[in-house]
Design a protein around this motif. Structure first.
Motif, PDB file in Angstrom:
ATOM      1  N   ALA A 155     -10.632  18.874  -3.008  1.00 37.73           N
ATOM      2  CA  ALA A 155     -10.149  19.424  -1.748  1.00 37.73           C
ATOM      3  C   ALA A 155     -10.635  18.474  -0.670  1.00 37.73           C
ATOM      4  O   ALA A 155     -11.833  18.348  -0.434  1.00 37.73           O
ATOM      5  N   VAL A 156      -9.702  17.774  -0.033  1.00 34.99           N
ATOM      6  CA  VAL A 156     -10.048  16.701   0.893  1.00 34.99           C
ATOM      7  C   VAL A 156      -9.846  17.167   2.333  1.00 34.99           C
ATOM      8  O   VAL A 156      -8.714  17.502   2.712  1.00 34.99           O
ATOM      9  N   GLY A 221      -7.546   7.600   6.803  1.00 35.73           N
ATOM     10  CA  GLY A 221      -7.804   6.433   7.625  1.00 35.73           C
ATOM     11  C   GLY A 221      -7.809   6.784   9.095  1.00 35.73           C
ATOM     12  O   GLY A 221      -7.382   7.877   9.497  1.00 35.73           O
ATOM     13  N   PRO A 222      -8.261   5.871   9.953  1.00 37.54           N
ATOM     14  CA  PRO A 222      -8.259   6.121  11.393  1.00 37.54           C
ATOM     15  C   PRO A 222      -6.860   6.237  11.976  1.00 37.54           C
ATOM     16  O   PRO A 222      -6.695   6.683  13.109  1.00 37.54           O
ATOM     17  N   ASP A 223      -5.836   5.847  11.198  1.00 34.35           N
ATOM     18  CA  ASP A 223      -4.448   5.993  11.635  1.00 34.35           C
ATOM     19  C   ASP A 223      -3.883   7.365  11.313  1.00 34.35           C
ATOM     20  O   ASP A 223      -2.699   7.628  11.564  1.00 34.35           O
ATOM     21  N   GLY A 224      -4.711   8.255  10.740  1.00 33.81           N
ATOM     22  CA  GLY A 224      -4.265   9.606  10.424  1.00 33.81           C
ATOM     23  C   GLY A 224      -3.511   9.723   9.123  1.00 33.81           C
ATOM     24  O   GLY A 224      -3.004  10.806   8.794  1.00 33.81           O
ATOM     25  N   ALA A 225      -3.398   8.638   8.349  1.00 32.22           N
ATOM     26  CA  ALA A 225      -2.699   8.672   7.066  1.00 32.22           C
ATOM     27  C   ALA A 225      -3.696   8.898   5.936  1.00 32.22           C
ATOM     28  O   ALA A 225      -4.881   8.574   6.047  1.00 32.22           O
ATOM     29  N   LEU A 226      -3.209   9.470   4.838  1.00 32.39           N
ATOM     30  CA  LEU A 226      -4.013   9.701   3.641  1.00 32.39           C
ATOM     31  C   LEU A 226      -3.749   8.568   2.655  1.00 32.39           C
ATOM     32  O   LEU A 226      -2.602   8.307   2.291  1.00 32.39           O
ATOM     33  N   TYR A 227      -4.810   7.893   2.210  1.00 30.71           N
ATOM     34  CA  TYR A 227      -4.699   6.796   1.252  1.00 30.71           C
ATOM     35  C   TYR A 227      -5.228   7.280  -0.103  1.00 30.71           C
ATOM     36  O   TYR A 227      -6.337   7.815  -0.179  1.00 30.71           O
ATOM     37  N   THR A 228      -4.448   7.073  -1.160  1.00 34.30           N
ATOM     38  CA  THR A 228      -4.811   7.552  -2.492  1.00 34.30           C
ATOM     39  C   THR A 228      -4.761   6.405  -3.489  1.00 34.30           C
ATOM     40  O   THR A 228      -3.736   5.725  -3.616  1.00 34.30           O
ATOM     41  N   SER A 236      -3.370  -0.182 -22.585  1.00 33.85           N
ATOM     42  CA  SER A 236      -2.947  -1.575 -22.507  1.00 33.85           C
ATOM     43  C   SER A 236      -2.013  -1.858 -21.342  1.00 33.85           C
ATOM     44  O   SER A 236      -1.590  -2.996 -21.154  1.00 33.85           O
ATOM     45  N   SER A 237      -1.680  -0.845 -20.566  1.00 29.16           N
ATOM     46  CA  SER A 237      -0.716  -1.072 -19.485  1.00 29.16           C
ATOM     47  C   SER A 237      -1.110  -0.356 -18.196  1.00 29.16           C
ATOM     48  O   SER A 237      -0.257   0.093 -17.442  1.00 29.16           O
ATOM     49  N   LYS A 238      -2.426  -0.229 -17.954  1.00 31.82           N
ATOM     50  CA  LYS A 238      -2.875   0.448 -16.742  1.00 31.82           C
ATOM     51  C   LYS A 238      -2.455  -0.347 -15.511  1.00 31.82           C
ATOM     52  O   LYS A 238      -2.446  -1.564 -15.500  1.00 31.82           O
ATOM     53  N   LYS A 239      -2.119   0.375 -14.455  1.00 28.89           N
ATOM     54  CA  LYS A 239      -1.766  -0.265 -13.199  1.00 28.89           C
ATOM     55  C   LYS A 239      -2.263   0.602 -12.056  1.00 28.89           C
ATOM     56  O   LYS A 239      -1.949   1.793 -11.981  1.00 28.89           O
ATOM     57  N   THR A 240      -3.051   0.021 -11.183  1.00 30.22           N
ATOM     58  CA  THR A 240      -3.574   0.758 -10.046  1.00 30.22           C
ATOM     59  C   THR A 240      -2.701   0.520  -8.828  1.00 30.22           C
ATOM     60  O   THR A 240      -2.302  -0.614  -8.544  1.00 30.22           O
ATOM     61  N   THR A 241      -2.391   1.585  -8.121  1.00 27.36           N
ATOM     62  CA  THR A 241      -1.659   1.494  -6.865  1.00 27.36           C
ATOM     63  C   THR A 241      -2.423   2.266  -5.798  1.00 27.36           C
ATOM     64  O   THR A 241      -3.268   3.114  -6.104  1.00 27.36           O
ATOM     65  N   VAL A 242      -2.128   1.969  -4.558  1.00 24.54           N
ATOM     66  CA  VAL A 242      -2.626   2.761  -3.434  1.00 24.54           C
ATOM     67  C   VAL A 242      -1.413   3.302  -2.693  1.00 24.54           C
ATOM     68  O   VAL A 242      -0.538   2.546  -2.269  1.00 24.54           O
ATOM     69  N   GLN A 243      -1.359   4.615  -2.574  1.00 25.51           N
ATOM     70  CA  GLN A 243      -0.268   5.271  -1.867  1.00 25.51           C
ATOM     71  C   GLN A 243      -0.743   5.677  -0.474  1.00 25.51           C
ATOM     72  O   GLN A 243      -1.892   6.061  -0.285  1.00 25.51           O
ATOM     73  N   ARG A 244       0.142   5.619   0.491  1.00 24.81           N
ATOM     74  CA  ARG A 244      -0.144   6.023   1.871  1.00 24.81           C
ATOM     75  C   ARG A 244       0.787   7.173   2.225  1.00 24.81           C
ATOM     76  O   ARG A 244       2.006   7.039   2.156  1.00 24.81           O
ATOM     77  N   GLN A 245       0.202   8.313   2.622  1.00 24.90           N
ATOM     78  CA  GLN A 245       0.987   9.498   2.929  1.00 24.90           C
ATOM     79  C   GLN A 245       0.742   9.929   4.371  1.00 24.90           C
ATOM     80  O   GLN A 245      -0.398   9.913   4.851  1.00 24.90           O
ATOM     81  N   ALA A 253       7.296  14.918   5.319  1.00 18.41           N
ATOM     82  CA  ALA A 253       6.257  14.190   4.596  1.00 18.41           C
ATOM     83  C   ALA A 253       6.814  12.863   4.092  1.00 18.41           C
ATOM     84  O   ALA A 253       7.933  12.804   3.571  1.00 18.41           O
ATOM     85  N   VAL A 254       6.018  11.802   4.249  1.00 23.17           N
ATOM     86  CA  VAL A 254       6.431  10.464   3.830  1.00 23.17           C
ATOM     87  C   VAL A 254       5.354   9.884   2.929  1.00 23.17           C
ATOM     88  O   VAL A 254       4.154  10.037   3.190  1.00 23.17           O
ATOM     89  N   SER A 255       5.762   9.218   1.851  1.00 23.74           N
ATOM     90  CA  SER A 255       4.827   8.529   0.968  1.00 23.74           C
ATOM     91  C   SER A 255       5.343   7.128   0.725  1.00 23.74           C
ATOM     92  O   SER A 255       6.529   6.932   0.434  1.00 23.74           O
TER      93      SER A 255
END
Length: 445
Positions: A155-156, A221-228, A236-245, A253-255
């Motif tokens: 719960a953020v 973030g200080p811009d009011g967006a949520l970063y995940t 064998s195929s992991k991929k990390t992403t960062v989403q901004r909502q 709502a925008v992602s």
């Protein structure tokens, strides 16, 4: 004599002003600990420790509460999905009480009988008063619809009135783990002002765009967006992403994908379990990731979107490799400011928090077996100047007492800005009186 009064007044004002430089004297670190004696449920042991301004320990770590948990899952089986669930709901740095919030299977009576007692039981969102230890259920678990908490892992706390709603003192994002069967994030808030989330009020919930990958950590973030920070793919195929909502025009709502790791990235695309924090400014946020570098060393990176895709200066809210600024601030084994820290066996980096105490910027991060570190940053936030180990994994200040127990995450609650001390107020008063006396005499002449 008059000149003496004037000079004395000015000196007193200067001395008083110098003594009243804003800042903070330190802050509290809070941990939720999975005890070494209980790795399959039971109670969360809550610990706190006070840090001085230089990140030295002011008050040793101590247990201040034990929160019952009805969860039946094995913590060791899901190290990435239930590990950052303790947050500060109303920070003291902005006038709050410093109460904590976390996701927990706390009270099965709050959910339907067909859900209670099994592994799919929804989680509750609970509030913990760090002074009185009182526990309040903010959001009783529910299944289905906006605000579903069946696969909740955290719960953020969100900015008050985020998205233009009236949230009073309860404003939360509920992220869920797609790997456990859940989809979508929800924003819940207390529009009625009764201090809790009413599950039967659709006016207290808004759906966010789903993050289809497995969320590992989130930060505003200080811009009011949520970063995940999210992880997809198998071994064998992991991929990390960062989403901004964020909330767009008309309250929709925008992602968007802020960062995608590729084979040529400075950050290892197969990194697992990154923590995320966001600093910088409203117009130029800096996203920090604890991850593996391309030499498979635990590291911390800073990402700043300062160019458009074509290379021109500007911001398009997307990190474009080779165009925007991405730097490795530090890695395990690096000598920084005369200090070398090799994470070794405790190198699985977990949670990270950004701190700006008024005089210094820093990143605090912990490792799987509870080592706690502070990485001090330059004023621009894009360069590390020194590193300090605050708590070792075998320290008396390590409540997990590794390697038996584990601390997956922590929360930082900074002190409010300092107010002038009585001596400072006396100096300010003396200076003001002296200056006023001189002005009065000059006027009478």
């Amino acid at each position: 004599m008059k000149r003496f009064i004037l000079v004395a007044g000015i000196l007193a004002l200067v001395a008083g002003s110098a003594s009243a430089v804003p800042g903070w004297s330190g802050g509290w670190i809070y941990w939720d600990v999975q005890p070494a004696t209980d790795q399959t449920g039971g109670n969360f042991k809550l610990y706190k420790m006070y840090l001085n301004k230089d990140f030295s320990i002011g008050v040793a770590a101590s247990n201040f509460d034990s929160v019952p948990s009805l969860a039946k899952y094995n913590y060791g089986a899901w190290p990435n999905y239930y590990n950052r669930d303790l947050e500060v709901l109303d920070p003291r740095s902005v006038g709050g009480t410093g109460s904590l919030v976390m996701a927990d299977r706390y009270d099965d009576s709050l959910v339907s009988s067909n859900e209670a007692g099994n592994g799919n039981t929804p989680f509750d969102v609970i509030r913990i008063n760090a002074t009185t230890n009182a526990v309040t259920v903010l959001d009783g678990g529910q299944t289905g619809g906006t605000g579903d908490t069946k696969t909740l892992f955290a719960a953020v706390p969100a900015p008050r009135n985020w998205g233009g709603v009236t949230s009073n003192n309860v404003s939360l994002v509920l992220p869920k783990s797609g790997s456990l069967g859940g989809t979508g994030f929800a924003y819940v808030f207390d529009s009625s002002g009764n201090g809790v989330i009413d599950n039967n009020l659709t006016s207290e919930k808004k759906a966010l765009v789903a993050v289809t990958n497995n969320p590992l950590d989130t930060a505003f973030g200080p811009d009011g967006a949520l970063y995940t920070a999210a992880l997809s793919g198998g071994t064998s195929s992991k991929k990390t992403t960062v989403q901004r909502q964020f909330w767009g025009a008309g309250g929709s709502a925008v992602s968007q994908t802020y960062l995608t790791l590729t084979g040529s990235s400075l950050i290892n695309k197969d990194t697992e379990g990154p923590g995320i924090a966001v600093g910088g400014t409203q117009s130029s946020p800096i996203v920090y990731l604890t991850a593996m570098d391309c030499n498979s060393l635990s590291a911390i990176f800073a990402c700043r979107d300062d160019h458009l895709a074509g290379g021109a200066l500007g911001s398009d809210n997307v990190i474009t490799w080779g165009v925007d600024t991405v730097v490795e601030l530090w890695h395990s084994g690096q000598n920084l400011g005369g200090t070398t820290i090799n994470l070794g066996f405790q190198g699985y980096m977990e949670d990270t928090e950004y701190s700006d105490n008024g005089t210094a910027k820093a990143l605090l991060f912990n490792t799987y077996y509870a080592g706690l570190f502070a990485l001090q940053l330059a004023d621009n936030g894009m360069l590390a100047t020194s590193i300090k180990q605050i708590v070792a994994d075998t320290s008396v200040n390590n409540p997990a007492k590794a390697p038996g127990g584990s601390i997956s995450g922590f929360a930082l609650d900074m002190d409010p800005s300092s107010v002038p001390e009585p001596a400072t107020l006396l100096l300010l008063g003396t200076g003001a009186l002296g200056a006023l006396g001189w002005l009065r005499r000059r006027k009478l002449r």
